[in-house]
Design an enzyme around this catalytic site. Structure first.
Site, PDB file in Angstrom:
ATOM      1  CG  ASP A 108      -6.124   6.206   3.371  1.00  3.50           C
ATOM      2  OD1 ASP A 108      -5.878   6.679   2.257  1.00  3.50           O
ATOM      3  OD2 ASP A 108      -5.957   5.000   3.666  1.00  3.50           O
ATOM      4  CE  LYS A 126      -4.897   4.951  -0.786  1.00  6.80           C
ATOM      5  NZ  LYS A 126      -5.582   4.459   0.411  1.00  6.80           N
ATOM      6  CB  THR A 162       1.834  -1.212  -2.682  1.00  2.03           C
ATOM      7  OG1 THR A 162       0.778  -1.068  -1.746  1.00  2.03           O
ATOM      8  CG2 THR A 162       2.885  -0.165  -2.453  1.00  2.03           C
ATOM      9  NE  ARG A 208      -3.535  -6.550   8.633  1.00  2.00           N
ATOM     10  CZ  ARG A 208      -3.390  -7.052   7.418  1.00  2.00           C
ATOM     11  NH1 ARG A 208      -4.045  -8.140   7.087  1.00  2.00           N
ATOM     12  NH2 ARG A 208      -2.608  -6.462   6.552  1.00  2.00           N
TER      13      ARG A 208
HETATM   14  O1  C5P Z   1      -2.678  -4.018   9.118  1.00  2.00           O
HETATM   15  P1  C5P Z   1      -1.694  -3.296   8.248  1.00  2.00           P
HETATM   16  O2  C5P Z   1      -0.492  -2.784   9.007  1.00  2.00           O
HETATM   17  O3  C5P Z   1      -1.319  -4.071   7.024  1.00  2.00           O
HETATM   18  O4  C5P Z   1      -2.510  -2.002   7.768  1.00  2.00           O
HETATM   19  C1  C5P Z   1      -1.913  -1.072   6.931  1.00  2.00           C
HETATM   20  C2  C5P Z   1      -2.859   0.026   6.577  1.00  2.00           C
HETATM   21  O5  C5P Z   1      -2.246   0.797   5.540  1.00  2.00           O
HETATM   22  C3  C5P Z   1      -4.203  -0.404   6.018  1.00  2.00           C
HETATM   23  O6  C5P Z   1      -5.156   0.603   6.384  1.00  2.00           O
HETATM   24  C4  C5P Z   1      -3.980  -0.430   4.532  1.00  2.00           C
HETATM   25  O7  C5P Z   1      -5.147  -0.187   3.800  1.00  2.00           O
HETATM   26  C5  C5P Z   1      -3.001   0.719   4.368  1.00  2.00           C
HETATM   27  N1  C5P Z   1      -2.108   0.606   3.211  1.00  2.00           N
HETATM   28  C6  C5P Z   1      -1.316  -0.505   2.979  1.00  2.00           C
HETATM   29  N2  C5P Z   1      -0.464  -0.548   1.917  1.00  2.00           N
HETATM   30  C7  C5P Z   1      -0.418   0.473   1.089  1.00  2.00           C
HETATM   31  C8  C5P Z   1      -1.191   1.609   1.298  1.00  2.00           C
HETATM   32  C9  C5P Z   1      -2.038   1.643   2.390  1.00  2.00           C
HETATM   33  O8  C5P Z   1      -1.356  -1.464   3.737  1.00  2.00           O
HETATM   34  N3  C5P Z   1       0.437   0.424   0.102  1.00  2.00           N
END
Ligand code: C5P
Length: 235
Positions: free
Chosen positions: A59, A61, A115, A208
């Site tokens: 990831d 990007k 987002t 998480r």
């Molecule tokens: O802990 P959590 O489930 O929030 O982690 C989500 C992962 O997805 C993180 O690595 C975060 O950077 C990524 N992410 C996100 N929202 C987005 C794009 C990527 O939370 N819109």
């Protein structure tokens, strides 16, 4: 039944990544390596995940001139990465170059609108006449599909419009997923895994709620069971 869960290795070093891999390799097949771990550890982070026989979503990007992105995508393919992402905002020439560099083995996924951008931040950069974000996202998904990408990252609220805009084979990778009853943290518009799959998501990035659970492997298995229930109701 394929396992759609992707767990981000959002940790600062290889030891912490290894602890997550030890805990989760019984129940997770794909891990996401982002800028934090890759900047600290480099390609060794990819090798580490591969040493557990797991797949890597890199990831990073990419968003640059076409030639640079093409060469970077070729380097990612050389590492044996399973999934790679690039910003659709780089334009269709950059996206086609990325596809060229990535080859056909890797899944190449587009990032549409981050987002973290709300209407105010969006208008600040793009002006008052710009398309609103909900219209912009499926438009960018169409551009990605036409340039030969395999799919896009879409938040829960965007899954339906992307699924409508693009073909059934187009992959949707969805972060912001929260199992029922878990802490939403900073994810404001979350969906449960079952809802996301029912809405058309193919892969779920879940951090998480799994990594910080008392028993991460059991938390991942519970998500998988919920996904399987949603899939069987859909078919
Ligand atoms: O802990 P959590 O489930 O929030 O982690 C989500 C992962 O997805 C993180 O690595 C975060 O950077 C990524 N992410 C996100 N929202 C987005 C794009 C990527 O939370 N819109």
């Amino acid at each position: 039944m394929s396992n759609p869960i992707i767990v981000p290795l959002d940790v600062p070093d290889a030891d912490a990544a290894r602890r997550l891999l030890d805990a989760l390799s019984p129940s997770v097949d794909q891990f996401k390596i982002g800028k934090q771990l890759f900047t600290a550890v480099g390609p060794r982070a990819v090798d580490l995940v591969h040493s557990y026989d797991k797949r890597v979503f890199l990831d990073l990007k990419y968003h640059d001139i076409p030639n640079t992105v093409q060469q970077a995508a070729a380097s990612a393919d050389g590492l044996g990465v399973w999934m790679l992402n690039v910003h659709v905002a780089g334009g269709s020439a950059m996206l086609r170059a990325a596809r060229e560099g990535a080859g056909r083995r890797m899944l190449l996924i587009g990032v549409t609108v981050l987002t973290s951008l709300d209407d105010e931040l969006w208008t600040e950069v793009h002006g008052d006449g710009a398309l609103a974000i909900p219209e912009q996202v499926p438009r960018m998904a169409n551009v990605a599909e036409a340039a030969g990408l395999d799919g896009v990252v879409a938040s829960p609220r965007e899954i339906a419009s992307v699924r409508t805009a693009c073909g059934d084979a187009f992959r949707i990778v969805t972060p912001g997923v929260r199992p029922a009853g878990s802490d939403h943290g900073d994810q404001r518009r979350a969906m449960t895994p079952g809802e996301a799959v029912s809405a058309g998501a193919d892969y779920l990035v879940i951090g998480r709620p799994i990594t910080q659970a008392d028993d991460p492997s059991a938390a991942a298995r519970a998500v998988l069971e919920e996904v399987e229930r949603a899939r069987s109701q859909r078919s």
